[in-house]
Design an enzyme around this catalytic site. Structure first.
Site, PDB file in Angstrom:
ATOM      1  N   SER A 155      37.338  34.156  31.895  1.00  0.00           N
ATOM      2  CA  SER A 155      38.231  33.167  32.493  1.00  0.00           C
ATOM      3  C   SER A 155      38.056  33.151  34.002  1.00  0.00           C
ATOM      4  CB  SER A 155      39.691  33.501  32.165  1.00  0.00           C
ATOM      5  OG  SER A 155      40.188  34.514  33.027  1.00  0.00           O
ATOM      6  N   ASP A 156      38.313  32.016  34.618  1.00  0.00           N
ATOM      7  CA  ASP A 156      38.439  32.013  36.068  1.00  0.00           C
ATOM      8  C   ASP A 156      39.664  32.845  36.433  1.00  0.00           C
ATOM      9  OD1 ASP A 156      37.986  31.483  38.728  1.00  0.00           O
ATOM     10  OD2 ASP A 156      37.711  29.341  38.448  1.00  0.00           O
ATOM     11  N   CYS A 157      39.710  33.293  37.679  1.00  0.00           N
ATOM     12  CA  CYS A 157      40.694  34.307  38.050  1.00  0.00           C
ATOM     13  C   CYS A 157      42.107  33.733  38.094  1.00  0.00           C
ATOM     14  CB  CYS A 157      40.295  34.943  39.374  1.00  0.00           C
ATOM     15  SG  CYS A 157      38.757  35.864  39.219  1.00  0.00           S
TER      16      CYS A 157
END
Length: 772
Positions: free
Chosen positions: A293-295
């Site tokens: 996932s993106d942060c």
């Protein structure tokens, strides 16, 4: 990803926590895993990963589903940080430890940003860049200063000129971005075999991500809550093809899901995107690759303030992400730490899902040789493989190849004697750091234009300028320009303005910079040459100034940007780059809301102008524009295309699993340098015609190649390679269809040569798109 700009000046000077230290290779000879199949290099990566995961407890598995994984001490597996960046060179971030004081690993080669490398339209060059970055990244890892996966490249199309992260991408065209991503991944990961990767590349951000804060956050729309409304046609035609090249064709080891939602479902919980399309339709399960996932994206798909509020609790958000296909959650600093254990205890994701996620992660690491011992592939890379002369030369070559000559009234290249003075003016003139762009590391050197000009023996006078709007004071600039033989102005929008978390609201030249350029042009004593850095600004005012004799665009040219620009200005090299994006007029922002994802003009608003060169025809400088110091003529030829071709015959002889990858007969281009200067030439082949359903795009890039060093008076021949899919169109259901009809190839921008051919028979669906 959440920005870590604040770390750039300090990260090399501090002792990082152990969880941030680089990868530690387990001991398969004497360690706890010595009897485990995971250490058997004769077994497949998948079987080895399954055996490794089988030896783990559930508690350990659940603790290691986040980017900052604590590891498995009982198995001899140390902590591992999945967050490593290398967008255009090994970069400062959580996963990478830099040395200080000029020691080994205190710097790494910083190539041009992707927007500048993309302008070179040279896939061989891109693959070499990927290989160089992957080599340096693996050297950092082998020395305990980085890990084995890197979150690069960014292949999202640069849809809207205001997007703060557009410069991280190769440009606005889906075909260009796809080929760039494929070449970069192949270079970075290496091609020894499917089980021997130099590092793991991560294609991001999946999908339809190109908004940060909607030009200042008006209406509360940010990347954390934006719901991108995208038709199936636009998804299949534009937003997803670059990821298809990365995942299906280049077999990138990882893909990152994005912050935004797509048609009501956050990307990191979107089963249609991650399972139906990515893993199903593109068969991205063949090597058991993983999704990160993106942060904080999973945090924001839950009930977090400012997020999607897609799920009622954080645990439910974690469970939804895992069940939809995410394998690792990145946690930055803005949200509550993810708790896979809590979600698991509430049965929000299954045991099968847990085991599958762990196998995917470790299968990727095993492919990089995590458990292969000191004799494993790529384990020999070390400090001597960082900042090599060949990497430095490649960075300079990439910068020179990507610079675009937009206007030239005959003043370039400059011919200056050492007795003559050159005025170098503007914020960028002495700001080498700004030429790197975002997600950068520490380069071995920084060469700004003013310093390079002095090193070349020129007499230089300098004056700075404002960054954004700034002051309208022109006195210092005018004083520096008096008695100069040439005036070089370095300006534009820099990465303090266009950056992650920030979209622009205006495409106009910053007022303070424009005031300086006007004052310099009004002097009339020397030609003014404007060198634009950054991405989009409307050059209409400059084109109306007789004193502005030339304009170059350099984007973010990297560590040797000053050298590259000065080499071109003085004729040591010749420009051949092409704009990888449309340069829009300032008025475009009034008619095209950032939140409108549609490509085609019209729709619900008669004022909506459409997007990219395929649908918009009022550009200040169009996609593909680029001048030279010489002249070219060209001829397109193909005996195979001289007679109509049957679509049924073309598809019947295809042996590829995917019909869209089947080769189409080559088109040869003969390019003659009719001028006096040796130069590269980028052959851009667009197609146009009325085949398929209306509305018709203005034209579509179908293929390209770069011919190198065509000497004066000589001709070079190249074969333009393309596939059936490159000629197809996408219907409203997302199907890629090859239609019968009359096709015309347009070479160059503006058109330098044409070639027409016909396809007969009945239309064929090359790729049947899964419906939501």
């Amino acid at each position: 990803m959440a920005p870590f700009v604040s770390l750039l000046s300090t990260i090399a000077l501090v002792s990082l926590p152990s969880a941030w230290a680089g990868v530690t290779y387990p001991d398969c000879t004497n360690g706890p895993l010595k009897a485990n199949l995971a250490c058997n290099t004769s077994a497949s990566a998948h079987d080895r990963a399954v055996a490794l995961v089988a030896a783990m407890s559930n508690a350990d598995k659940l603790n290691n589903l986040v980017n900052n994984s604590p590891g498995f001490s009982k198995l001899g597996l140390s902590a591992y940080q999945w967050w490593n960046e290398a967008l255009h060179g090994v970069a400062h971030n959580r996963g990478i430890t830099w040395a200080s004081g000029g020691a080994a690993f205190s710097s790494a080669t910083q190539f041009p940003q992707a927007i500048t490398s993309g302008a070179a339209f040279d896939d061989d060059l891109v693959q070499k860049i990927g290989e160089a970055i992957g080599t340096e990244a693996r050297a950092f890892a082998n020395s305990g200063r980085a890990h084995l996966d890197f979150w690069t490249p960014n292949v999202n199309p640069f849809r809207d000129p205001r997007w703060g992260r557009g410069h991280e991408t190769p440009g606005e065209d889906a075909l260009r971005n796809g080929r760039f991503g494929e070449a970069f991944v192949r270079g970075m990961q290496g091609s020894d075999s499917k089980d021997k990767n130099r590092v793991i590349a991560t294609c991001k951000h999946f999908a339809a991500y190109d908004l940060e804060d909607n030009g200042g956050g008006s209406g509360g729309v940010t990347r954390f809550n934006f719901d991108a409304k995208v038709t199936v046609q636009d998804l299949a035609e534009y937003y997803l093809p670059p990821f298809q090249k990365c995942a299906r064709d280049a077999r990138a080891g990882s893909v990152m899901c994005s912050y935004n939602a797509v048609n009501g479902v956050p990307a990191c919980a979107n089963l249609y995107l991650m399972d139906t399309i990515l893993r199903g339709h593109w068969n991205w399960t063949a090597n058991n690759e993983y999704i990160v996932s993106d942060c904080d994206a999973v945090y924001y798909l839950g009930n977090a303030a400012g997020g999607h509020r897609y799920k009622a609790s954080h645990a439910a958000a974690v469970g939804a992400a895992f069940e939809a296909g995410v394998d690792n959650i990145c946690w930055a600093t803005n949200g509550a730490a993810p708790s896979p254990s809590q979600a698991f205890s509430q049965k929000l994701f299954s045991q099968e899902t847990l085991d599958r996620m762990m196998v995917r992660q470790f299968e990727g690491l095993i492919r990089t040789g995590l458990l292969d011992g000191p004799q494993g592939a790529y384990r020999n890379l070390g400090a001597s493989d960082v900042n090599t002369p060949s990497a430095q030369a490649l960075a300079l070559r990439a910068a020179e190849a990507g610079i675009v000559l937009l206007k030239n009234d005959g003043v370039l290249p400059l011919s200056l004697s050492k007795e003559e003075t050159v005025a170098i003016i503007g914020f960028w003139a002495s700001k080498a750091d700004e030429m790197l762009g975002g997600y950068s590391g520490t380069p071995p050197f920084n060469h700004d234009p003013a310093t390079v000009a002095k090193q070349m023996g020129l007499t230089v006078k300098t004056a700075t300028g404002p960054v954004s709007q700034g002051s309208g004071d022109t006195s210092a600039a005018v004083a520096a320009a008096k008695n100069a033989a040439a005036i070089l102005y370095f300006g534009g929008i820099d990465n303090t303005v266009e950056k992650e978390s920030n979209d622009r609201s205006s495409l106009a030249w910053p007022a303070g910079q424009l005031a300086q350029i006007k004052a310099l042009a009004a002097l009339g004593t020397a030609p003014v040459i404007v060198v634009k850095l950054g991405t989009h600004v409307d050059d209409t005012p400059l084109l109306a100034m007789p004193g502005v004799k030339a304009i170059l665009w350099a984007g973010y040219p990297g560590q040797d940007g000053g050298t590259a620009v000065m080499n071109l200005l003085l004729g040591k090299t010749a420009p051949a780059g092409r704009l990888p994006m449309t340069m829009y007029p300032s008025s475009y922002t009034q008619d095209a809301p950032m939140t409108n994802m549609a490509l085609r003009p019209g729709g619900s608003s008669s004022k909506y102008p459409g997007r990219t060169y395929r649908w918009y025809d009022k550009a200040v400088f169009p996609f593909g524009h680029g001048l030279h110091y010489t002249n070219f003529s060209a001829v397109l030829q193909s005996t195979s295309l001289s007679s109509p071709l049957s679509i049924q015959a073309l598809t019947a002889r295809c042996t590829d699993t995917y019909l869209d990858r089947c080769p189409f007969p080559d088109l040869n281009v003969n390019v003659t340098n009719t001028g006096k200067v040796t130069s590269d030439y980028v052959a851009l082949a667009f197609v146009t015609g009325t085949y398929g359903p209306a509305p018709y795009p203005i034209k579509t890039l179908a293929t390209y190649t770069r011919l190198a060093n065509i000497t004066a008076g000589n001709t070079q021949t190249a074969s333009l390679k393309w596939s059936l899919g490159d000629l197809a169109r996408v219907d409203t259901s997302g199907n890629r269809v090859l239609y019968p009809g009359n096709y015309t190839v347009l070479l160059d921008q503006p058109t330098l040569a044409t070639f027409s051919f016909s396809l007969t028979g009945t239309e064929v669906i090359l790729d049947t798109w899964p419906q939501p």
